[in-house]
Design a protein around this motif. Structure first.
Motif, short mmCIF file in Angstrom:
data_model
loop_
_atom_site.label_atom_id
_atom_site.label_comp_id
_atom_site.label_asym_id
_atom_site.label_seq_id
_atom_site.Cartn_x
_atom_site.Cartn_y
_atom_site.Cartn_z
N THR A 1 0.84 -1.18 0.00
CA THR A 1 0.00 0.00 0.00
C THR A 1 0.88 1.23 0.00
O THR A 1 2.05 1.18 0.43
CB THR A 1 -0.94 0.00 1.23
OG1 THR A 1 -1.78 1.15 1.16
CG2 THR A 1 -0.14 0.01 2.51
N SER A 2 0.33 2.34 -0.43
CA SER A 2 1.09 3.58 -0.46
C SER A 2 1.05 4.27 0.88
O SER A 2 0.18 4.01 1.72
CB SER A 2 0.52 4.51 -1.54
OG SER A 2 -0.84 4.80 -1.27
N CYS A 3 2.00 5.15 1.11
CA CYS A 3 2.07 5.90 2.37
C CYS A 3 0.83 6.77 2.53
O CYS A 3 0.39 7.43 1.58
CB CYS A 3 3.32 6.77 2.41
SG CYS A 3 4.86 5.83 2.38
N GLY B 1 7.54 12.44 9.41
CA GLY B 1 7.96 11.17 8.83
C GLY B 1 8.33 11.31 7.37
O GLY B 1 7.97 12.30 6.72
N ILE B 2 9.04 10.32 6.86
CA ILE B 2 9.47 10.30 5.45
C ILE B 2 8.97 9.01 4.82
O ILE B 2 9.11 7.92 5.39
CB ILE B 2 11.01 10.39 5.34
CG1 ILE B 2 11.52 11.68 5.98
CG2 ILE B 2 11.44 10.31 3.89
CD1 ILE B 2 13.03 11.76 6.02
N CYS B 3 8.38 9.14 3.65
CA CYS B 3 7.88 7.97 2.92
C CYS B 3 9.02 7.33 2.13
O CYS B 3 9.72 7.99 1.35
CB CYS B 3 6.75 8.39 1.99
SG CYS B 3 5.99 7.01 1.12
N THR C 1 5.85 2.96 0.30
CA THR C 1 5.11 1.94 1.07
C THR C 1 5.41 1.98 2.56
O THR C 1 4.68 1.37 3.34
CB THR C 1 5.45 0.54 0.56
OG1 THR C 1 6.85 0.33 0.67
CG2 THR C 1 5.01 0.36 -0.90
N LEU C 2 6.45 2.69 2.98
CA LEU C 2 6.88 2.65 4.37
C LEU C 2 7.13 4.06 4.88
O LEU C 2 7.82 4.85 4.23
CB LEU C 2 8.16 1.82 4.52
CG LEU C 2 8.76 1.73 5.92
CD1 LEU C 2 7.82 1.00 6.86
CD2 LEU C 2 10.11 1.03 5.87
N CYS C 3 6.57 4.37 6.05
CA CYS C 3 6.78 5.66 6.70
C CYS C 3 7.86 5.50 7.77
O CYS C 3 7.66 4.76 8.75
CB CYS C 3 5.49 6.18 7.31
SG CYS C 3 4.29 6.80 6.11
N GLN D 1 -1.11 -1.91 6.66
CA GLN D 1 -1.08 -0.46 6.48
C GLN D 1 -0.57 0.28 7.71
O GLN D 1 -0.48 1.50 7.71
CB GLN D 1 -2.49 0.05 6.14
CG GLN D 1 -3.01 -0.41 4.79
CD GLN D 1 -4.40 0.12 4.50
OE1 GLN D 1 -5.11 0.57 5.40
NE2 GLN D 1 -4.80 0.07 3.24
N VAL D 2 -0.25 -0.46 8.78
CA VAL D 2 0.21 0.19 10.02
C VAL D 2 1.51 0.94 9.79
O VAL D 2 1.66 2.09 10.20
CB VAL D 2 0.37 -0.87 11.14
CG1 VAL D 2 1.00 -0.23 12.37
CG2 VAL D 2 -0.98 -1.48 11.48
N GLU D 3 2.48 0.30 9.12
CA GLU D 3 3.78 0.92 8.91
C GLU D 3 3.73 2.04 7.86
O GLU D 3 4.70 2.79 7.71
CB GLU D 3 4.81 -0.13 8.47
CG GLU D 3 5.04 -1.22 9.50
CD GLU D 3 5.58 -0.66 10.80
OE1 GLU D 3 6.33 0.35 10.75
OE2 GLU D 3 5.26 -1.22 11.87
N ALA D 4 2.61 2.14 7.16
CA ALA D 4 2.46 3.20 6.16
C ALA D 4 1.58 4.34 6.66
O ALA D 4 1.24 5.24 5.89
CB ALA D 4 1.89 2.63 4.87
N SER D 5 1.22 4.31 7.95
CA SER D 5 0.35 5.34 8.51
C SER D 5 1.15 6.55 8.96
O SER D 5 2.39 6.56 8.91
CB SER D 5 -0.46 4.77 9.68
OG SER D 5 0.41 4.32 10.70
N LEU D 6 0.45 7.58 9.43
CA LEU D 6 1.09 8.84 9.80
C LEU D 6 1.97 8.69 11.04
O LEU D 6 1.67 7.90 11.94
CB LEU D 6 0.03 9.90 10.07
CG LEU D 6 -0.90 10.27 8.92
CD1 LEU D 6 -1.95 11.27 9.38
CD2 LEU D 6 -0.11 10.85 7.75
#
Length: 302
Positions: A3-5, A18-20, A24-26, A46-51
């Protein structure tokens, strides 16, 4: 499935802290992390791609504040207990404060593992500390309403009905709070042990809906209790008060003082009335005697 950031229009991908990476990873800045607590509403991938919206320093400060405040309250209550009767009245509150103390200690020592909604022990301590506080609040409020109902026997039927209804509702809340607030930590069991994300969402939503009812109910209690107190004060100012306090208490001393002052005032009024009657009798007596002497003198002269 990748999934996308996650991004917001005002902050961009991963938020301000944070930096994408690879879309896929924040990767969060130092001191910031993802919102991993109560993550029932985010898909696991999607947890690791959240804010990056959680400041770990603020969370630590909150836990320190909870620990210091709860420990101070616990020690002050224990120091003020003088006998077993007072200790029994304080048991529920002391248990709730001890839950807060252990929960905050655990979150301070292990901030990455002691997550709400994921760690069963921390979630259990949180839900039951809230339960103990709620039960103690209901007990105190019901006791106060019972005192008002017994003390002011000439209250209007409307207010007495409201007080009775509130007492009944408080007794029902003993049961409902005990059941529905347990769903908070049950949701952690469903999520962590059973690995059922949709089931955990359902359980926590039921608990949150009941929590919203608690707050609405508390607002209703506040409004109605103010009406009850206002009505009671009107009867108290008129003197229609019936006390049920123990001898030697502040209330009984106040009532005894008012009774003594009232009796003293009645005795003074009675004494003044008697004195006025005596003075009036004396004036009539001397006036009659003067008239008699005057008539006798005129008779002797003739």
């Amino acid at each position: 499935m990748s999934t996308s950031c996650l991004s917001l229009s005002s902050s961009g991908p991963c938020g301000h802290f944070g930096i994408c990476v690879n879309s896929t990873l924040c990767v969060c800045d130092p001191g910031w992390s993802h919102g991993n607590e109560w993550s029932f509403f985010v898909k696991p991938d999607q947890v690791e791609a959240s804010l990056c919206n959680i400041n770990t320093s603020i969370v630590l400060a909150q836990n320190l504040f909870i620990f210091i405040f709860s420990a101070s309250a616990f020690l002050s209550i224990v120091a003020s207990v003088m006998n077993m009767k007072q200790l029994k009245r304080s048991v529920v509150l002391l248990v709730g404060l001890s839950f807060y103390i252990f929960m905050s200690m655990y979150r301070i020592i292990s901030p990455k593992d002691a997550l709400f909604g994921r760690n069963i022990l921390v979630t259990f301590l949180f839900s039951n500390s809230f339960l103990m506080y709620s039960l103690e609040s209901i007990r105190v409020f019901n006791k106060y309403l019972t005192y008002l109902s017994k003390s002011f026997i000439l209250a209007s039927s409307r207010v007495r009905f409201q007080a009775t209804a509130l007492l009944w509702l408080g007794n029902c809340r003993y049961i409902f709070d005990t059941v529905f607030l347990q769903l908070i930590w049950v949701s952690a069991v469903v999520y962590s042990v059973l690995e059922n994300v949709s089931g955990a969402r359902l359980v926590i939503r039921i608990s949150l809906a009941y929590s919203a009812f608690i707050y609405v109910n508390s607002a209703l209690l506040l409004v109605v209790s103010q009406q009850v107190i206002k009505d009671m004060k009107e009867f108290a100012s008129a003197g229609f008060v019936k006390t049920h306090s123990k001898p030697g208490s502040d209330i009984s001393n106040m009532v005894a003082k008012e009774k003594t002052e009232s009796e003293t005032s009645q005795r003074q009024t009675s004494a003044t009335w008697k004195l006025n009657n005596v003075e009036g009798f004396q004036r009539r007596y001397y006036s009659s005697r003067s008239m008699f002497n005057g008539v006798r003198k005129r008779a002797l002269i003739k």
